[in-house]
Enzyme design. Structure first.
Site, PDB file in Angstrom:
ATOM      1  CB  THR A  47      -0.829  -0.257   1.325  1.00 50.48           C
ATOM      2  OG1 THR A  47      -1.476   1.102   1.462  1.00 50.48           O
ATOM      3  CG2 THR A  47      -0.216  -0.238   2.507  1.00 50.48           C
ATOM      4  CG  ASP A  48      -1.148   4.891  -0.867  1.00 51.13           C
ATOM      5  OD1 ASP A  48      -1.733   4.471  -0.277  1.00 51.13           O
ATOM      6  OD2 ASP A  48      -2.030   5.757  -1.615  1.00 51.13           O
ATOM      7  CD  GLU A  49      -3.585   3.485   4.395  1.00 53.89           C
ATOM      8  OE1 GLU A  49      -3.130   3.274   5.858  1.00 53.89           O
ATOM      9  OE2 GLU A  49      -4.580   3.425   4.233  1.00 53.89           O
ATOM     10  CE1 TYR A 103      -3.345  -2.656   5.817  1.00 57.18           C
ATOM     11  CE2 TYR A 103      -3.110  -0.144   5.388  1.00 57.18           C
ATOM     12  CZ  TYR A 103      -3.015  -1.634   4.797  1.00 57.18           C
ATOM     13  OH  TYR A 103      -3.375  -1.688   3.651  1.00 57.18           O
ATOM     14  CE  LYS A 156      -0.027  -4.606   3.113  1.00 58.40           C
ATOM     15  NZ  LYS A 156      -0.298  -5.689   2.519  1.00 58.40           N
TER      16      LYS A 156
HETATM   17  P1  NAD Z   1      -9.703  -7.250   2.437  1.00 53.04           P
HETATM   18  O1  NAD Z   1      -9.425  -7.022   3.797  1.00 53.04           O
HETATM   19  O2  NAD Z   1     -10.798  -6.941   1.539  1.00 53.04           O
HETATM   20  O3  NAD Z   1      -9.227  -8.791   2.011  1.00 53.04           O
HETATM   21  C1  NAD Z   1      -8.337  -9.482   2.887  1.00 53.04           C
HETATM   22  C2  NAD Z   1      -8.504 -10.846   2.557  1.00 53.04           C
HETATM   23  O4  NAD Z   1      -7.246 -11.709   3.249  1.00 53.04           O
HETATM   24  C3  NAD Z   1      -9.697 -11.638   3.181  1.00 53.04           C
HETATM   25  O5  NAD Z   1     -10.241 -12.518   2.192  1.00 53.04           O
HETATM   26  C4  NAD Z   1      -9.325 -12.231   4.492  1.00 53.04           C
HETATM   27  O6  NAD Z   1     -10.069 -13.291   4.620  1.00 53.04           O
HETATM   28  C5  NAD Z   1      -7.845 -12.714   4.018  1.00 53.04           C
HETATM   29  N1  NAD Z   1      -6.949 -13.031   5.197  1.00 53.04           N
HETATM   30  C6  NAD Z   1      -6.864 -12.341   6.394  1.00 53.04           C
HETATM   31  N2  NAD Z   1      -5.996 -12.898   7.234  1.00 53.04           N
HETATM   32  C7  NAD Z   1      -5.662 -13.980   6.530  1.00 53.04           C
HETATM   33  C8  NAD Z   1      -4.689 -14.994   7.056  1.00 53.04           C
HETATM   34  N3  NAD Z   1      -4.001 -14.871   7.957  1.00 53.04           N
HETATM   35  N4  NAD Z   1      -4.666 -16.248   6.249  1.00 53.04           N
HETATM   36  C9  NAD Z   1      -5.052 -16.055   4.996  1.00 53.04           C
HETATM   37  N5  NAD Z   1      -6.012 -15.321   4.654  1.00 53.04           N
HETATM   38  C10 NAD Z   1      -6.261 -14.228   5.332  1.00 53.04           C
HETATM   39  O7  NAD Z   1      -8.229  -6.494   1.760  1.00 53.04           O
HETATM   40  P2  NAD Z   1      -7.994  -5.737   0.379  1.00 53.04           P
HETATM   41  O8  NAD Z   1      -8.737  -4.596   0.642  1.00 53.04           O
HETATM   42  O9  NAD Z   1      -8.645  -6.707  -0.651  1.00 53.04           O
HETATM   43  O10 NAD Z   1      -6.442  -5.737   0.258  1.00 53.04           O
HETATM   44  C11 NAD Z   1      -5.954  -6.904  -0.188  1.00 53.04           C
HETATM   45  C12 NAD Z   1      -4.200  -6.451  -0.199  1.00 53.04           C
HETATM   46  O11 NAD Z   1      -4.215  -5.070  -0.890  1.00 53.04           O
HETATM   47  C13 NAD Z   1      -3.886  -5.962   1.337  1.00 53.04           C
HETATM   48  O12 NAD Z   1      -2.427  -6.822   1.409  1.00 53.04           O
HETATM   49  C14 NAD Z   1      -3.649  -4.526   1.291  1.00 53.04           C
HETATM   50  O13 NAD Z   1      -2.731  -4.115   2.391  1.00 53.04           O
HETATM   51  C15 NAD Z   1      -3.392  -4.175  -0.048  1.00 53.04           C
HETATM   52  N6  NAD Z   1      -3.937  -2.768  -0.659  1.00 53.04           N
HETATM   53  C16 NAD Z   1      -5.177  -2.612  -0.386  1.00 53.04           C
HETATM   54  C17 NAD Z   1      -5.693  -1.339  -0.920  1.00 53.04           C
HETATM   55  C18 NAD Z   1      -7.022  -0.809  -0.813  1.00 53.04           C
HETATM   56  O14 NAD Z   1      -7.591   0.320  -1.119  1.00 53.04           O
HETATM   57  N7  NAD Z   1      -8.077  -1.677  -0.348  1.00 53.04           N
HETATM   58  C19 NAD Z   1      -4.693  -0.594  -1.601  1.00 53.04           C
HETATM   59  C20 NAD Z   1      -3.495  -0.801  -1.613  1.00 53.04           C
HETATM   60  C21 NAD Z   1      -3.170  -2.135  -1.104  1.00 53.04           C
HETATM   61  O1  DAU Z   2      -4.129   3.984   0.558  1.00 52.99           O
HETATM   62  C1  DAU Z   2      -4.462   2.646   0.423  1.00 52.99           C
HETATM   63  C2  DAU Z   2      -5.258   1.979   1.582  1.00 52.99           C
HETATM   64  O2  DAU Z   2      -6.585   2.519   1.409  1.00 52.99           O
HETATM   65  C3  DAU Z   2      -5.109   0.554   1.765  1.00 52.99           C
HETATM   66  O3  DAU Z   2      -3.793   0.027   2.170  1.00 52.99           O
HETATM   67  C4  DAU Z   2      -6.058   0.321   2.904  1.00 52.99           C
HETATM   68  O4  DAU Z   2      -6.171  -1.305   2.909  1.00 52.99           O
HETATM   69  C5  DAU Z   2      -7.488   0.830   2.532  1.00 52.99           C
HETATM   70  O5  DAU Z   2      -8.445   0.429   3.571  1.00 52.99           O
HETATM   71  C6  DAU Z   2      -7.431   2.061   2.356  1.00 52.99           C
HETATM   72  O6  DAU Z   2      -7.098   3.069   3.516  1.00 52.99           O
HETATM   73  P1  DAU Z   2      -7.761   4.339   4.078  1.00 52.99           P
HETATM   74  O7  DAU Z   2      -7.776   4.513   5.500  1.00 52.99           O
HETATM   75  O8  DAU Z   2      -7.372   5.359   2.935  1.00 52.99           O
HETATM   76  O9  DAU Z   2      -9.334   3.933   3.430  1.00 52.99           O
HETATM   77  P2  DAU Z   2     -10.785   4.080   4.204  1.00 52.99           P
HETATM   78  O10 DAU Z   2     -11.771   3.768   3.112  1.00 52.99           O
HETATM   79  O11 DAU Z   2     -10.873   3.490   5.617  1.00 52.99           O
HETATM   80  O12 DAU Z   2     -10.704   5.672   4.230  1.00 52.99           O
HETATM   81  C7  DAU Z   2     -10.531   6.541   3.258  1.00 52.99           C
HETATM   82  C8  DAU Z   2     -10.865   7.785   3.906  1.00 52.99           C
HETATM   83  O13 DAU Z   2     -11.862   8.430   4.302  1.00 52.99           O
HETATM   84  C9  DAU Z   2      -9.801   8.263   4.968  1.00 52.99           C
HETATM   85  O14 DAU Z   2      -9.242   9.497   4.941  1.00 52.99           O
HETATM   86  C10 DAU Z   2     -10.759   8.086   6.202  1.00 52.99           C
HETATM   87  C11 DAU Z   2     -12.046   8.617   5.524  1.00 52.99           C
HETATM   88  N1  DAU Z   2     -13.050   8.058   6.446  1.00 52.99           N
HETATM   89  C12 DAU Z   2     -13.238   6.569   6.213  1.00 52.99           C
HETATM   90  C13 DAU Z   2     -14.348   6.047   6.713  1.00 52.99           C
HETATM   91  C14 DAU Z   2     -14.565   4.601   6.649  1.00 52.99           C
HETATM   92  C15 DAU Z   2     -14.378   8.648   6.749  1.00 52.99           C
HETATM   93  O15 DAU Z   2     -14.254  10.232   6.536  1.00 52.99           O
HETATM   94  N2  DAU Z   2     -15.453   8.175   7.491  1.00 52.99           N
HETATM   95  C16 DAU Z   2     -15.571   6.969   7.436  1.00 52.99           C
HETATM   96  O16 DAU Z   2     -16.355   6.315   7.931  1.00 52.99           O
END
Ligand code: NAD
Ligand code: DAU
Length: 358
Positions: free
Chosen positions: A139-141, A165, A169
């Site tokens: 992730t970019d975080e 988190y 990562k």
């Molecule tokens: P998600 O939470 O939707 O899915 C995670 C999946 O991993 C789930 O299916 C869960 O059951 C499985 N899991 C969790 N713990 C496990 C374990 N111990 N063993 C096996 N499986 C397990 O997450 P996502 O949003 O799809 O993110 C996927 C990946 O991409 C993550 O590594 C996250 O850090 C990265 N990522 C997410 C975003 C975003 O915006 N969502 C952006 C950049 C990177």
């Molecule tokens: O940047 C990549 C990341 O993006 C991933 O690594 C994470 O897995 C993914 O969850 C996401 O993280 P964020 O914290 O940016 O996403 P989230 O959807 O939780 O929140 C997006 C923005 O909105 C953040 O600034 C917090 C704000 N927010 C979020 C929620 C859930 C609100 O204002 N209200 C809310 O209820």
């Protein structure tokens, strides 16, 4: 030789989650002859329904299991003759990491270590084939928070994670990097910005707002709503990951993003307006009336922005979707798939919601 020209046997961890399941669909469509193994622990965020339509395929297997289970991973790599690992499995929600960080360290750090260590020994036992890959999806975080006029994150921006988190990562990224530098294990790291699209769990900003609008519930915007995220449609992330698997260089990192920085309050306003247009019979209209500013997230990062120049110039990847088009598609998906998200608003989810939003 590009990996795209070879026979592929791929292990996809976390393939029942949001991005993982989109990637499983993408991969099966692109490579119908590929042998695909999905490993997922089915935590609250994992949903086997997301990939149910693929389970009848001959060359597809779903394994319910944990990435911390070394014996299971050792057996899977060997028995399925895996040559690509695409590692998505993680605890992924910042707000949950603030409430209870333990699972984040366990899965994101120990789980990634377990996979890397198992893969290293497996790859050694095969005489270190040059065409094997371990893709670590991150992730970019990990880069921390930007001020308004800072340049976007590049692959050389120093790590400065601010939440449990992102710290977990970052730890997993460092391990993936170290396995290349120390052992030559062909790891590649990708750092992507915020994704959105189908199968996104209701706790995250975009699905949470869509669902609350449909239910006529308040739309909780943290703090002053001026935080900025850089949004990428999940299908574009999947095509970037496919490109990196096929053409990326082991030991390298690639940033992935769509150059779509939006303030949270502006995004929520757009969602409200699109919902007014697309959803029939909303309980509260205009939906903007539901916007409510709430207490800020602890340690809330102000701005993320990705500079994706490297993947564009070196590997030729560019995103296809506009924010307007991607959001429309996403909203329509949540309107058409109420049977998917309704059951996810479970007792456990209500308890979580209560803890975060009071
Ligand atoms: P998600 O939470 O939707 O899915 C995670 C999946 O991993 C789930 O299916 C869960 O059951 C499985 N899991 C969790 N713990 C496990 C374990 N111990 N063993 C096996 N499986 C397990 O997450 P996502 O949003 O799809 O993110 C996927 C990946 O991409 C993550 O590594 C996250 O850090 C990265 N990522 C997410 C975003 C975003 O915006 N969502 C952006 C950049 C990177
Ligand atoms: O940047 C990549 C990341 O993006 C991933 O690594 C994470 O897995 C993914 O969850 C996401 O993280 P964020 O914290 O940016 O996403 P989230 O959807 O939780 O929140 C997006 C923005 O909105 C953040 O600034 C917090 C704000 N927010 C979020 C929620 C859930 C609100 O204002 N209200 C809310 O209820």
């Amino acid at each position: 030789m590009l990996l795209s020209e070879e026979k592929k046997s791929i292990l996809i961890t976390g393939g029942a989650g949001f991005i993982g399941s989109n990637f499983v669909h993408h991969w099966c469509y692109q490579y119908p002859d590929s042998h695909v193994i999905v490993l997922d622990a089915l935590t609250y965020a994992g949903n086997r329904q997301n990939i149910a339509s693929l389970e009848d395929r001959e060359n597809f297997k779903f394994i319910e299991g944990n990435i911390c289970d070394r014996q299971l991973i050792d057996n899977l790599l060997k028995e399925e003759n895996i040559n690509i690992v695409a590692h998505f499995a993680a605890e992924s929600h910042v707000d949950r990491s603030i409430i209870s960080p333990d699972a984040f360290i366990q899965t994101n750090v120990i789980g990634t270590f377990t996979l890397l260590e198992s893969f290293r020994q497996y790859w050694n036992s095969k005489d270190k084939p040059k065409n094997y890959r371990f893709l670590h999806v991150s992730t970019d975080e990990v880069y921390g928070s930007l001020e308004a006029d800072d340049p976007a994150f590049t692959e050389t921006t120093p790590y400065a994670p601010n939440s449990p988190y992102s710290a977990s990562k970052a730890g997993s990224d460092h391990l993936a990097r170290a396995y290349y530098h120390t052992y030559n294990v062909p790891t590649i790291i990708t750092n992507c910005s915020n994704n959105y699209g189908p199968y996104h769990f209701p706790e995250k900003l975009i699905p949470l707002m869509c669902i609350n609008i449909l239910l006529g519930k308040p739309l909780p915007v943290y703090g002053d709503g001026q935080n900025i995220r850089d949004w990428l449609y999940v299908g574009d992330h999947c095509s970037a990951l496919e490109t990196v698997i096929n053409q990326g260089k082991p030991g390298e990192t690639y940033n992935i993003g769509g150059n779509n920085e939006v303030k949270n309050i502006d995004l929520v306003t757009i969602l409200c307006d699109l919902m007014d247009e697309l959803a029939p019979n909303l309980p509260v209209k205009p939906a903007q009336k539901l916007i409510t500013f709430v207490k800020d997230r602890a340690g809330h990062d102000r701005r993320y922005a990705i500079d994706a120049t490297k993947i564009k110039t070196e590997l030729g990847w560019i995103p296809q979707e506009t924010v307007e088009g991607g959001l429309r598609k996403t909203i329509q998906w949540y309107l058409d798939n109420q049977d998917w998200w309704q059951p996810l608003l479970s007792q456990e989810y209500q308890e979580y919601y209560q803890k975060v939003y009071g």
